[in-house]
Design a protein around this motif. Structure first.
Motif, PDB file in Angstrom:
ATOM      1  N   PHE A 162      31.506 -70.949  39.442  1.00  0.00           N
ATOM      2  CA  PHE A 162      29.936 -71.158  39.543  1.00  0.00           C
ATOM      3  C   PHE A 162      29.297 -69.825  39.659  1.00  0.00           C
ATOM      4  N   THR A 163      28.383 -69.345  38.902  1.00  0.00           N
ATOM      5  CA  THR A 163      27.601 -68.020  38.998  1.00  0.00           C
ATOM      6  C   THR A 163      26.105 -68.336  38.968  1.00  0.00           C
ATOM      7  N   ALA A 164      25.360 -67.431  39.467  1.00  0.00           N
ATOM      8  CA  ALA A 164      23.998 -67.503  39.383  1.00  0.00           C
ATOM      9  C   ALA A 164      23.533 -67.221  38.209  1.00  0.00           C
ATOM     10  N   PRO A 165      22.629 -67.698  37.593  1.00  0.00           N
ATOM     11  CA  PRO A 165      22.072 -67.470  35.997  1.00  0.00           C
ATOM     12  C   PRO A 165      21.745 -65.783  36.390  1.00  0.00           C
ATOM     13  N   PRO A 166      21.319 -65.114  35.225  1.00  0.00           N
ATOM     14  CA  PRO A 166      20.790 -63.585  35.337  1.00  0.00           C
ATOM     15  C   PRO A 166      19.377 -64.081  35.245  1.00  0.00           C
ATOM     16  N   THR A 167      18.753 -63.054  36.416  1.00  0.00           N
ATOM     17  CA  THR A 167      17.241 -63.327  36.561  1.00  0.00           C
ATOM     18  C   THR A 167      16.563 -62.473  35.850  1.00  0.00           C
ATOM     19  N   ARG A 168      15.263 -62.638  35.297  1.00  0.00           N
ATOM     20  CA  ARG A 168      14.723 -61.716  34.617  1.00  0.00           C
ATOM     21  C   ARG A 168      14.086 -60.461  35.690  1.00  0.00           C
ATOM     22  N   THR A 169      14.219 -59.462  35.253  1.00  0.00           N
ATOM     23  CA  THR A 169      13.571 -58.364  35.893  1.00  0.00           C
ATOM     24  C   THR A 169      12.020 -58.612  35.470  1.00  0.00           C
ATOM     25  N   SER A 170      11.321 -57.817  36.512  1.00  0.00           N
ATOM     26  CA  SER A 170       9.962 -58.294  36.709  1.00  0.00           C
ATOM     27  C   SER A 170       9.232 -57.981  35.280  1.00  0.00           C
ATOM     28  N   ALA A 171       8.136 -58.741  35.157  1.00  0.00           N
ATOM     29  CA  ALA A 171       7.315 -58.746  33.699  1.00  0.00           C
ATOM     30  C   ALA A 171       6.730 -57.537  33.292  1.00  0.00           C
ATOM     31  N   LYS A 172       6.704 -57.239  32.187  1.00  0.00           N
ATOM     32  CA  LYS A 172       5.691 -56.076  31.812  1.00  0.00           C
ATOM     33  C   LYS A 172       4.354 -56.937  31.660  1.00  0.00           C
ATOM     34  N   ILE A 173       3.358 -56.302  32.581  1.00  0.00           N
ATOM     35  CA  ILE A 173       2.075 -56.742  32.345  1.00  0.00           C
ATOM     36  C   ILE A 173       1.437 -56.083  31.392  1.00  0.00           C
ATOM     37  N   ILE A 174       0.915 -56.605  30.424  1.00  0.00           N
ATOM     38  CA  ILE A 174       0.056 -56.192  29.226  1.00  0.00           C
ATOM     39  C   ILE A 174      -1.194 -55.559  29.665  1.00  0.00           C
ATOM     40  N   SER A 175      -1.428 -54.354  29.377  1.00  0.00           N
ATOM     41  CA  SER A 175      -2.783 -53.749  29.825  1.00  0.00           C
ATOM     42  C   SER A 175      -3.904 -53.909  28.838  1.00  0.00           C
ATOM     43  N   GLY A 176      -4.892 -53.591  29.000  1.00  0.00           N
ATOM     44  CA  GLY A 176      -6.355 -53.605  28.006  1.00  0.00           C
ATOM     45  C   GLY A 176      -7.265 -53.741  28.945  1.00  0.00           C
ATOM     46  N   GLU A 177      -8.229 -53.251  28.316  1.00  0.00           N
ATOM     47  CA  GLU A 177      -9.841 -53.314  28.957  1.00  0.00           C
ATOM     48  C   GLU A 177     -10.429 -54.703  28.864  1.00  0.00           C
ATOM     49  N   SER A 178     -10.153 -55.350  27.620  1.00  0.00           N
ATOM     50  CA  SER A 178     -10.644 -56.743  27.425  1.00  0.00           C
ATOM     51  C   SER A 178      -9.717 -57.687  26.950  1.00  0.00           C
ATOM     52  N   PRO A 179      -9.840 -58.798  26.883  1.00  0.00           N
ATOM     53  CA  PRO A 179      -8.997 -59.889  26.335  1.00  0.00           C
ATOM     54  C   PRO A 179      -8.392 -59.530  25.075  1.00  0.00           C
ATOM     55  N   GLU A 180      -9.425 -59.190  24.271  1.00  0.00           N
ATOM     56  CA  GLU A 180      -9.008 -59.103  22.767  1.00  0.00           C
ATOM     57  C   GLU A 180      -8.014 -57.631  22.812  1.00  0.00           C
ATOM     58  N   GLU A 181      -8.235 -56.626  23.547  1.00  0.00           N
ATOM     59  CA  GLU A 181      -7.378 -55.489  23.704  1.00  0.00           C
ATOM     60  C   GLU A 181      -5.929 -56.002  23.935  1.00  0.00           C
ATOM     61  N   LYS A 182      -5.945 -56.693  25.041  1.00  0.00           N
ATOM     62  CA  LYS A 182      -4.710 -57.294  25.568  1.00  0.00           C
ATOM     63  C   LYS A 182      -4.064 -57.972  24.711  1.00  0.00           C
ATOM     64  N   ALA A 183      -4.753 -59.036  23.972  1.00  0.00           N
ATOM     65  CA  ALA A 183      -4.030 -59.728  22.860  1.00  0.00           C
ATOM     66  C   ALA A 183      -3.467 -58.842  21.809  1.00  0.00           C
ATOM     67  N   ALA A 184      -4.236 -57.727  21.592  1.00  0.00           N
ATOM     68  CA  ALA A 184      -3.694 -56.880  20.457  1.00  0.00           C
ATOM     69  C   ALA A 184      -2.416 -56.072  20.936  1.00  0.00           C
ATOM     70  N   ASN A 185      -2.522 -55.773  22.060  1.00  0.00           N
ATOM     71  CA  ASN A 185      -1.174 -55.014  22.855  1.00  0.00           C
ATOM     72  C   ASN A 185      -0.109 -56.017  23.003  1.00  0.00           C
ATOM     73  N   LEU A 186      -0.226 -57.195  23.113  1.00  0.00           N
ATOM     74  CA  LEU A 186       0.731 -58.179  23.463  1.00  0.00           C
ATOM     75  C   LEU A 186       1.421 -58.482  21.741  1.00  0.00           C
ATOM     76  N   ALA A 187       0.496 -58.518  20.822  1.00  0.00           N
ATOM     77  CA  ALA A 187       1.189 -58.711  19.605  1.00  0.00           C
ATOM     78  C   ALA A 187       1.825 -57.684  19.069  1.00  0.00           C
ATOM     79  N   LYS A 188       1.428 -56.561  19.574  1.00  0.00           N
ATOM     80  CA  LYS A 188       2.327 -55.203  19.032  1.00  0.00           C
ATOM     81  C   LYS A 188       3.518 -55.208  19.914  1.00  0.00           C
ATOM     82  N   ALA A 189       3.544 -55.644  21.146  1.00  0.00           N
ATOM     83  CA  ALA A 189       4.739 -55.534  22.000  1.00  0.00           C
ATOM     84  C   ALA A 189       5.878 -56.529  21.671  1.00  0.00           C
TER      85      ALA A 189
END
Ligand SMILES: Cc1cc2nc3c(=O)[nH]c(=O)nc-3n(C[C@H](O)[C@H](O)[C@H](O)COP(=O)(O)OP(=O)(O)OC[C@H]3O[C@@H](n4cnc5c(N)ncnc54)[C@H](O)[C@@H]3O)c2cc1C
Ligand SMILES: Cc1cc2nc3c(=O)[nH]c(=O)nc-3n(C[C@H](O)[C@H](O)[C@H](O)COP(=O)(O)OP(=O)(O)OC[C@H]3O[C@@H](n4cnc5c(N)ncnc54)[C@H](O)[C@@H]3O)c2cc1C
Lengths: 329, 265
Positions: free
Chosen positions: B230-257
């Motif tokens: 039995f082994t523990a499954p790999p855990t995710r290293t902490s998430a990359k928080i998408i930055s941006g000044e506005s929701p639109e900018e965050k959306a664009a940065n997420l799509a790009k990433a």
């Protein structure tokens, strides 16, 4: 024992599920290592036309198991046809997709022929001469390495979307063996009265490569409109958390999680989902997980790869537009 | 309507599960246990069908260690009439097929119209026992059932079953095995009087020898599979928080990433 590696497929309305090619590609390596033939097994009525689909993925031989009574899937008919073939050919291992049909059929076949079985595996391999598999237990909280004992035929079902299908090689060919299954009407005790197809064009969540999922944060059933739009540009299937299903916003068949479907997508976008342990249990093996959540403290943020901390109703529509643009390039 | 419900005691869904240091087992001490949620649908359906038929008995059958008695009592408190507990060292290390053999040996001599199993037990997650049990008993089965309607002559049932992209409606002669899926019903809670009554309901412990089982066909010896690590499954290293000044900018940065970095779209 040892007369082949079997990969079983039950076509669904004339199409072969992708998981069959994923399994064949991986099983090819094992067949080569063990110097055993890799055999595809296809069961149904009028399925011979599909026999040529397997050689490009490495099959040496294709068994086409047919009978008019195998038109619709029934556990009774299909288990008899498959168990008879296994008993006659004595393969060392029988593999199938952990699909709705695979999960129903294979444990019955295993009991019928006294095989050892492991379900919903995410890897297959060898330890010396013995077959090994990996599978999740305790709803994704533990990975178990399972070893098959040599004295029984081994059966394993494989989770879709986990193994990687090789590039098909159209120059390859395989020997085709036609098998007339001995199934009589009396064998089939369960009668199919009606098949009610839901959204026909929808890829089932368990096989979807991209999933856009919504939770309590969607506010009501109509909130899912923006997720449907996003799903359309991504070619994705829409899923839901239990909170959303319990609220009646989405059908039970959309629920992802410990008491819903276990999915393994290339991309899973969780919108307005907090990331409860029971939800993660159903999607944690997805390759890339994205969370869109307005709460910077939501548990999902420690279980995802990318996070947007903002109001989903403001983020999802422009995201759909951005992706539409990227895809058009 | 006589029904049998196969019930498994499992760790609570919230429980943290850890492997022992050598990976040979999981640590379950201190863990809270519950009835596997799908088995609750089975108990509820058996009770509903008994109420509808105006009579009959609901019997729980559970294989498991001594602690399983707690889950069995909870099932009795929900309203089941009696229970059988397969409790024997000989069952230790049984895999799913071996578990089905033990259950089949017990159930073989019993009186029943329908056997309910869960779609899967939420610890081992095999989804094997229902179909395997049916095969061993020579019975038809249907899995992932979301609706059960017993025919007036009580010779068959009509069930709805979830399939890819829809549902099937099937007719199955009785006796049969059904595996329960979410959507079938809303399991009731054990009431206080129910809990009091449960204490006096028959709960019979059964050893392997009593059901004529050869020890070599169950337990680790009778299992075709064995968990070696039995082994523990790999855990995710902490998430990359998408930055941006506005929701639109965050959306664009997420799509790009997602396009350039994750190569997911
Ligand atoms: C035995 C058992 C089995 C279970 N099985 C399952 C299962 O199979 N699947 C499952 O999903 N759950 C399951 N659960 C339930 C689970 O524990 C959670 O209750 C459930 O997953 C919560 O759903 P949710 O994340 O949608 O809702 P919540 O936990 O309420 O989270 C809603 C999230 O939306 C965010 N949000 C709200 N509005 C917005 C907005 N405008 N923009 C952005 N974000 C917003 C909030 O910040 C919050 O994080 C089970 C529970 C038990 C006890
Ligand atoms: C390594 C290992 C060691 C184990 N050791 C033991 C042990 O020492 N003692 C022991 O008792 N068990 C033991 N088990 C568990 C037991 O053998 C399981 O019941 C079996 O593996 C069934 O698989 P599952 O739980 O995935 O059932 P599934 O096939 O997912 O279960 C489906 C349904 O079948 C019924 N069902 C399943 N198991 C039982 C059960 N035990 N009793 C009644 N109904 C059931 C329930 O209705 C359940 O909802 C062990 C399992 C493993 C993997």
């Amino acid at each position: 024992m040892g007369k082949g590696i079997f990969v079983v497929t039950v076509p669904d309305q004339g199409t072969i599920r992708k998981v069959a090619f994923e399994i064949l590609s991986e099983a090819r390596k094992i067949a080569t290592a063990k110097s055993e033939p890799l055999c595809a097994v296809i069961i149904g009525k009028g399925v011979a036309a599909l026999a040529g689909k397997f050689a490009p993925y490495g099959a040496d031989k294709v068994y086409v198991v047919e009978n008019d009574l195998l038109e619709n899937y029934t556990a009774d008919g299909y288990a008899k046809a498959l168990a008879d073939l296994i008993t006659r050919e004595q393969p060392s291992i029988v593999l199938a997709g952990a699909t709705v049909v695979g999960k129903d059929l294979m444990p019955k076949v295993a009991a019928r022929i006294n095989a050892g079985m492991a379900a919903d595996c995410t890897a297959i391999g060898l330890d010396g001469d013995a077959f090994t598999v990996k599978r999740y237990m305790y709803s994704g909280k533990m990975i178990a390495d399972v070893k098959f004992q040599a004295d029984k035929v081994a059966i394993a079902t494989i989770r879709p979307n986990v193994l990687i299908a090789a590039a098909p090689d159209a120059s390859k060919s395989a020997e085709v063996v036609n098998v007339a299954a001995e199934v009589s009407a009396a064998d089939i005790r369960v009668k199919v009265l009606e098949v009610v197809k839901g959204d026909a064009g929808k890829v089932d969540l368990t096989e979807a490569e991209v999933i856009v999922s919504g939770g309590r944060g969607m506010k009501d059933a109509s909130g899912y409109g923006i997720l449907e739009d996003l799903a359309k540009v991504l070619g994705a299937t829409v899923g839901a958390s239990r909170a959303a299903v319990d609220a009646g916003w989405r059908p039970v068949s959309d629920q992802v999680g410990q008491t819903g479907k276990v999915v393994s997508a290339n991309l899973y976008i969780a919108c307005g989902i907090s990331g409860a342990i029971q939800h993660y249990a159903g999607m944690g093996t997805s390759k890339v997980i994205v969370a869109i959540n307005k709460d910077g403290e939501a548990p999902i943020l420690s279980k995802c790869d990318y996070a947007v901390i903002d109001d989903l109703f403001k983020v999802v529509p422009p995201l759909t537009e951005e992706i539409r643009k990227l895809k058009a390039d | 309507m006589n029904s049998i419900v196969c019930l498994k005691q499992v760790p609570d869904t919230e429980a943290q599960i850890l492997a022992t240091p050598d990976g040979s087992d999981v640590k379950l001490d201190g863990v809270k246990f519950i009835i596997s949620p799908y088995d609750e649908y089975g108990i509820e359906e058996a009770l509903l069908q008994k109420e509808k038929a105006g009579g009959g008995e609901v019997t729980l059958v559970s294989m498991g260690p001594a602690r399983a008695v707690e889950a069995i009592r909870t099932g009795l408190a929900m309203g089941a009439d009696k229970a059988v507990h397969l409790d024997d060292e000989a069952f230790n290390g049984s895999d799913a097929q071996a578990a089905a053999k033990a259950l089949a040996a017990q159930i073989k001599g019993m009186q029943y119209d329908i056997i309910y199993c869960g779609r899967q037990a939420i610890d081992d997650d095999q989804s094997q026992v229902g179909p395997a049990l049916a095969e061993l008993l020579g019975l038809p089965h249907t899995s992932l059932v979301t609706k059960v309607e017993v025919a007036a002559d009580k010779k068959s049932v009509k069930v709805n079953r979830q399939i890819v992209g829809g549902e099937e409606i099937l007719e199955i002669p009785l006796p049969c095995v059904l595996t329960c899926q979410k959507g079938l019903n809303e399991p009731r809670y054990a009431s206080l009087p129910g809990i009091m009554k449960a204490k006096k309901k028959p709960l019979q412990p059964v050893k392997a020898a009593e059901i004529g089982i050869d020890a070599g066909t169950v337990g680790a010896a009778g299992s075709g599979t064995r968990v070696v690590k039995f082994t523990a499954p790999p855990t995710r290293t902490s998430a990359k928080i998408i930055s941006g000044e506005s929701p639109e900018e965050k959306a664009a940065n997420l799509a790009k990433a997602l396009r350039e970095e994750a190569k997911a779209i």
